[in-house]
Design a protein around this motif. Structure first.
Motif, PDB file in Angstrom:
ATOM      1  N   GLU A  73     -77.477 -91.206   9.026  1.00 28.61           N
ATOM      2  CA  GLU A  73     -76.578 -90.062   8.852  1.00 28.61           C
ATOM      3  C   GLU A  73     -77.070 -88.839   9.621  1.00 28.61           C
ATOM      4  O   GLU A  73     -78.252 -88.728   9.957  1.00 28.61           O
ATOM      5  CB  GLU A  73     -76.450 -89.722   7.363  1.00 28.61           C
ATOM      6  N   GLN A  74     -76.122 -87.934   9.865  1.00 26.97           N
ATOM      7  CA  GLN A  74     -76.412 -86.650  10.507  1.00 26.97           C
ATOM      8  C   GLN A  74     -75.927 -85.517   9.612  1.00 26.97           C
ATOM      9  O   GLN A  74     -74.941 -85.663   8.883  1.00 26.97           O
ATOM     10  CB  GLN A  74     -75.692 -86.536  11.852  1.00 26.97           C
ATOM     11  N   ASP A  75     -76.607 -84.370   9.705  1.00 28.70           N
ATOM     12  CA  ASP A  75     -76.221 -83.208   8.924  1.00 28.70           C
ATOM     13  C   ASP A  75     -75.145 -82.414   9.664  1.00 28.70           C
ATOM     14  O   ASP A  75     -75.361 -81.988  10.805  1.00 28.70           O
ATOM     15  CB  ASP A  75     -77.440 -82.314   8.687  1.00 28.70           C
ATOM     16  N   PRO A  76     -73.973 -82.187   9.072  1.00 32.28           N
ATOM     17  CA  PRO A  76     -72.878 -81.493   9.765  1.00 32.28           C
ATOM     18  C   PRO A  76     -73.255 -80.092  10.257  1.00 32.28           C
ATOM     19  O   PRO A  76     -72.933 -79.723  11.387  1.00 32.28           O
ATOM     20  CB  PRO A  76     -71.768 -81.428   8.713  1.00 32.28           C
ATOM     21  N   ALA A  77     -73.937 -79.312   9.421  1.00 31.17           N
ATOM     22  CA  ALA A  77     -74.286 -77.941   9.816  1.00 31.17           C
ATOM     23  C   ALA A  77     -75.220 -77.943  11.026  1.00 31.17           C
ATOM     24  O   ALA A  77     -75.113 -77.083  11.919  1.00 31.17           O
ATOM     25  CB  ALA A  77     -74.938 -77.213   8.644  1.00 31.17           C
ATOM     26  N   THR A  78     -76.133 -78.902  11.072  1.00 36.89           N
ATOM     27  CA  THR A  78     -77.065 -79.002  12.191  1.00 36.89           C
ATOM     28  C   THR A  78     -76.329 -79.330  13.484  1.00 36.89           C
ATOM     29  O   THR A  78     -76.645 -78.790  14.550  1.00 36.89           O
ATOM     30  CB  THR A  78     -78.126 -80.079  11.905  1.00 36.89           C
ATOM     31  N   ILE A  79     -75.329 -80.221  13.402  1.00 39.84           N
ATOM     32  CA  ILE A  79     -74.556 -80.589  14.592  1.00 39.84           C
ATOM     33  C   ILE A  79     -73.765 -79.387  15.101  1.00 39.84           C
ATOM     34  O   ILE A  79     -73.748 -79.101  16.300  1.00 39.84           O
ATOM     35  CB  ILE A  79     -73.600 -81.750  14.288  1.00 39.84           C
ATOM     36  N   VAL A  80     -73.108 -78.682  14.194  1.00 35.10           N
ATOM     37  CA  VAL A  80     -72.341 -77.489  14.597  1.00 35.10           C
ATOM     38  C   VAL A  80     -73.258 -76.481  15.274  1.00 35.10           C
ATOM     39  O   VAL A  80     -72.924 -75.914  16.327  1.00 35.10           O
ATOM     40  CB  VAL A  80     -71.642 -76.859  13.379  1.00 35.10           C
ATOM     41  N   ASP A  81     -74.419 -76.250  14.688  1.00 32.14           N
ATOM     42  CA  ASP A  81     -75.366 -75.300  15.277  1.00 32.14           C
ATOM     43  C   ASP A  81     -75.810 -75.743  16.664  1.00 32.14           C
ATOM     44  O   ASP A  81     -75.906 -74.913  17.586  1.00 32.14           O
ATOM     45  CB  ASP A  81     -76.584 -75.160  14.359  1.00 32.14           C
ATOM     46  N   ALA A  82     -76.076 -77.031  16.843  1.00 33.89           N
ATOM     47  CA  ALA A  82     -76.524 -77.529  18.149  1.00 33.89           C
ATOM     48  C   ALA A  82     -75.446 -77.341  19.208  1.00 33.89           C
ATOM     49  O   ALA A  82     -75.740 -76.952  20.347  1.00 33.89           O
ATOM     50  CB  ALA A  82     -76.907 -79.005  18.039  1.00 33.89           C
ATOM     51  N   VAL A  83     -74.188 -77.607  18.849  1.00 33.14           N
ATOM     52  CA  VAL A  83     -73.090 -77.431  19.801  1.00 33.14           C
ATOM     53  C   VAL A  83     -72.922 -75.954  20.153  1.00 33.14           C
ATOM     54  O   VAL A  83     -72.801 -75.587  21.325  1.00 33.14           O
ATOM     55  CB  VAL A  83     -71.782 -78.017  19.226  1.00 33.14           C
ATOM     56  N   GLU A  84     -72.944 -75.106  19.137  1.00 34.59           N
ATOM     57  CA  GLU A  84     -72.798 -73.672  19.400  1.00 34.59           C
ATOM     58  C   GLU A  84     -73.955 -73.137  20.245  1.00 34.59           C
ATOM     59  O   GLU A  84     -73.750 -72.330  21.159  1.00 34.59           O
ATOM     60  CB  GLU A  84     -72.712 -72.914  18.073  1.00 34.59           C
ATOM     61  N   THR A  85     -75.162 -73.609  19.961  1.00 35.83           N
ATOM     62  CA  THR A  85     -76.344 -73.128  20.681  1.00 35.83           C
ATOM     63  C   THR A  85     -76.321 -73.550  22.142  1.00 35.83           C
ATOM     64  O   THR A  85     -76.593 -72.744  23.039  1.00 35.83           O
ATOM     65  CB  THR A  85     -77.628 -73.647  20.008  1.00 35.83           C
ATOM     66  N   THR A  86     -76.011 -74.814  22.408  1.00 34.31           N
ATOM     67  CA  THR A  86     -76.016 -75.283  23.796  1.00 34.31           C
ATOM     68  C   THR A  86     -74.893 -74.629  24.603  1.00 34.31           C
ATOM     69  O   THR A  86     -75.083 -74.313  25.788  1.00 34.31           O
ATOM     70  CB  THR A  86     -75.899 -76.809  23.870  1.00 34.31           C
ATOM     71  N   ILE A  87     -73.734 -74.415  23.989  1.00 35.02           N
ATOM     72  CA  ILE A  87     -72.660 -73.703  24.698  1.00 35.02           C
ATOM     73  C   ILE A  87     -73.086 -72.271  24.978  1.00 35.02           C
ATOM     74  O   ILE A  87     -72.876 -71.741  26.078  1.00 35.02           O
ATOM     75  CB  ILE A  87     -71.351 -73.744  23.884  1.00 35.02           C
ATOM     76  N   HIS A  88     -73.708 -71.632  23.992  1.00 39.37           N
ATOM     77  CA  HIS A  88     -74.204 -70.268  24.179  1.00 39.37           C
ATOM     78  C   HIS A  88     -75.192 -70.201  25.327  1.00 39.37           C
ATOM     79  O   HIS A  88     -75.116 -69.313  26.203  1.00 39.37           O
ATOM     80  CB  HIS A  88     -74.856 -69.769  22.895  1.00 39.37           C
ATOM     81  N   ASP A  89     -76.137 -71.124  25.363  1.00 41.66           N
ATOM     82  CA  ASP A  89     -77.165 -71.097  26.398  1.00 41.66           C
ATOM     83  C   ASP A  89     -76.577 -71.351  27.782  1.00 41.66           C
ATOM     84  O   ASP A  89     -76.995 -70.741  28.771  1.00 41.66           O
ATOM     85  CB  ASP A  89     -78.241 -72.137  26.091  1.00 41.66           C
ATOM     86  N   ALA A  90     -75.597 -72.250  27.855  1.00 42.66           N
ATOM     87  CA  ALA A  90     -74.948 -72.511  29.138  1.00 42.66           C
ATOM     88  C   ALA A  90     -74.153 -71.295  29.609  1.00 42.66           C
ATOM     89  O   ALA A  90     -74.221 -70.904  30.777  1.00 42.66           O
ATOM     90  CB  ALA A  90     -74.037 -73.730  29.021  1.00 42.66           C
ATOM     91  N   ALA A  91     -73.417 -70.695  28.670  1.00 45.57           N
ATOM     92  CA  ALA A  91     -72.615 -69.523  29.031  1.00 45.57           C
ATOM     93  C   ALA A  91     -73.491 -68.347  29.431  1.00 45.57           C
ATOM     94  O   ALA A  91     -73.126 -67.544  30.299  1.00 45.57           O
ATOM     95  CB  ALA A  91     -71.712 -69.138  27.860  1.00 45.57           C
ATOM     96  N   ALA A  92     -74.670 -68.244  28.807  1.00 47.28           N
ATOM     97  CA  ALA A  92     -75.578 -67.136  29.123  1.00 47.28           C
ATOM     98  C   ALA A  92     -76.079 -67.215  30.560  1.00 47.28           C
ATOM     99  O   ALA A  92     -76.398 -66.187  31.166  1.00 47.28           O
ATOM    100  CB  ALA A  92     -76.762 -67.146  28.160  1.00 47.28           C
ATOM    101  N   GLN A  93     -76.149 -68.424  31.106  1.00 44.27           N
ATOM    102  CA  GLN A  93     -76.587 -68.560  32.498  1.00 44.27           C
ATOM    103  C   GLN A  93     -75.463 -68.257  33.481  1.00 44.27           C
ATOM    104  O   GLN A  93     -75.714 -67.952  34.652  1.00 44.27           O
ATOM    105  CB  GLN A  93     -77.123 -69.977  32.745  1.00 44.27           C
TER     106      GLN A  93
END
Length: 507
Positions: A44-64
């Motif tokens: 199993e995977q934790d839903p909140a962790t997945i949402v955070d990972a998606v938001e974080t990676t999009i944020h980091d990509a957009a920041a560049q």
């Protein structure tokens, strides 16, 4: 400069790739997370962790990206398929994501597979009867967690849940929907017979939409975490296997794509649904016009990782100025094809295609006192390739012999493995320069959605350099002797898989 972001939401990590509008890679970003297993087959995977990972990676990509002088044209998604999450009437999680790797529905799947209805459902949905399937997962939940099922208003998956968190919609692309065992591959809508078996109603599942469907109007919380404009289009994309084919340009029926990461997959794209009469393969949607036929394998790079951790001579490795994997590859290169008559079946995690047996187990065959650790390491690598070859042969049976194979995944960094795959398959193997084929496939769908390209096969314009490996005649001759033995021994051991699995559960 204008930008696109491709996001690949996987089993243990989310990756994001920043591209310019010509699909040139500008940056890679990733965030890992835990997979929660146990001895009963839970994964199993934790839903909140997945949402955070998606938001974080999009944020980091957009920041560049330079969004002051350019525009983020779209964010597009690739995702793992066959996950299930139980949601209450307000779409709040009642469970974690039950991933494709979860095998707790094994008994349910085994019972259904032996019924005439199992074959009928396979023919209607294109999904093999197996515990990976959301259909069998939901059937199992009714038996194992009835109280929680009674509280459940909706059943979603990874991508449907993410889009609900970001846009307050409950939708799922046709590609991921086709992997659930509950979508009719001919009507491209939820299958009434499968829903009745799963004891759920149509309204409890997401609305099925096109892979190029766009959502805009990011909810405020998600928009702030991502740091991108709220009107940025998010494109649903497809499941990771389909987009891996697209991302390497393997979208013709004579081009097979093979991915070997933690697990593995063999896939070919067709212009119509293709059902394997022997139920060895899946048939899922790429989009409304294309289908991907193939087989997923549980055992890929994770098996090689096990071999390196347990078979590499630690004392010898410590004297070498390389990591254990490079040391293992060097040792394997010194052993001739066939590993001196040693054959390995790589079923450490059960197996999906072509066996569809969650109780399958690994084995060495032919082991003698003359064999060394290097022989065993090579046999493990060859066993993974020969297992892939059995699925490759099945794909060739139903879709025709391919002219070439395009291979991607972590294994492709190994020169030894590249050549070995060409030799075992007796087919040219092309290795693209870019390894993130899922993200490239996703942004190609976004480009089609935005009208930047007219058809998906224009992805070939975006693929970089490719290295090709031709089969070695001597090695091919050896593997053509090994492969029949590999298949014969697997058939002989198959009746004992359930018994050994039961014995291991009792330990």
């Amino acid at each position: 400069m204008n930008y696109l972001i491709g996001v690949d939401v996987g089993t243990t990590a989310t990756k994001a790739v920043l591209y310019d509008e010509h699909a040139t890679v500008l940056g890679h970003f990733s965030k890992q997370y835990a997979l929660y297993p146990n001895s009963q087959g839970m994964a199993e995977q934790d839903p909140a962790t997945i949402v955070d990972a998606v938001e974080t990676t999009i944020h980091d990509a957009a920041a560049q990206a330079d969004l002051e002088h350019g525009k983020l044209l779209a964010v597009a998604f690739s995702s793992a398929n066959q996950s299930v999450i139980m949601l209450d009437k307000n779409y709040r999680p009642l469970s974690r994501f039950i991933t494709w790797a979860d095998t707790r529905a094994s008994k349910v799947a085994r019972q259904l597979k032996h019924l005439p209805l199992g074959k009928i459902l396979y023919q209607r949905t294109g999904t093999p009867i197996h515990p990976m399937s959301p259909l069998t997962k939901i059937m199992w939940l009714h038996r194992a967690q009835p109280a929680k099922v009674a509280q459940t208003s909706y059943y979603g998956d990874l991508k449907a849940y993410l889009f609900h968190q970001f846009f307050d919609v409950f939708k799922l692309d046709v590609s991921v929907a086709s992997c659930t065992g509950m979508m009719n591959i001919r009507t491209q809508d939820w299958d009434e017979r499968a829903l009745k078996l799963a004891k759920i109603e149509r309204h409890q599942l997401p609305e099925i939409v096109s892979t190029t469907t766009r959502e805009t109007g990011l909810l405020k919380v998600a928009q702030e975490k991502m740091g991108i404009p709220a009107d940025t289009p998010f494109v649903y994309g497809a499941f990771d296997g389909a987009l891996s084919n697209l991302g390497v340009g393997a979208i013709q029926s004579h081009e097979v794509a093979i991915t070997i990461g933690t697990s593995a997959g063999v896939r070919v794209v067709t212009d119509h649904p293709v059902i394997d009469p022997h139920q060895r393969l899946f048939c899922y949607a790429v989009d409304h016009e294309r289908w991907v036929v193939g087989g997923p394998l549980n055992n890929g790079g994770d098996v090689f990782q096990w071999a390196v951790e347990n078979l590499v001579d630690v004392n010898a490795a410590e004297t070498e100025p390389v990591d254990p994997y490079a040391f293992a590859n060097h040792a394997i290169a010194g052993v001739p094809a066939g590993a001196h008559g040693l054959i390995f079946h790589p079923f450490l995690g059960g197996e999906r295609a072509p066996l569809w047996n969650a109780n399958a187990r690994g084995s060495f065959f032919g082991l003698s006192e003359l064999h060394t650790r290097a022989d065993m390491l090579r046999a493990v690598m060859e066993g993974i390739c020969m297992n892939i070859a059995t699925v490759f042969d099945a794909v060739s049976d139903v879709a025709g012999k391919p002219l070439s194979v395009t291979a991607t995944g972590g294994f492709a960094r190994s020169m030894v493995w590249r050549q070995m795959l060409a030799d075992v398959l007796d087919c040219r193997v092309d290795i693209p320069e870019s390894f993130e084929s899922g993200c490239l496939g996703a942004i190609t769908m976004a480009m089609e959605s935005l009208g930047m390209i007219h058809q998906l096969n224009e992805v070939t314009d975006f693929i970089g350099d490719v290295q090709s490996y031709l089969p070695d005649a001597d090695a091919v001759a050896t593997y053509q002797k090994c492969l029949p033995i590999f298949k014969q021994v697997e058939k002989l051991l198959a009746p004992a898989y359930d018994e050994i699995a039961q014995l291991q559960e009792e330990e």
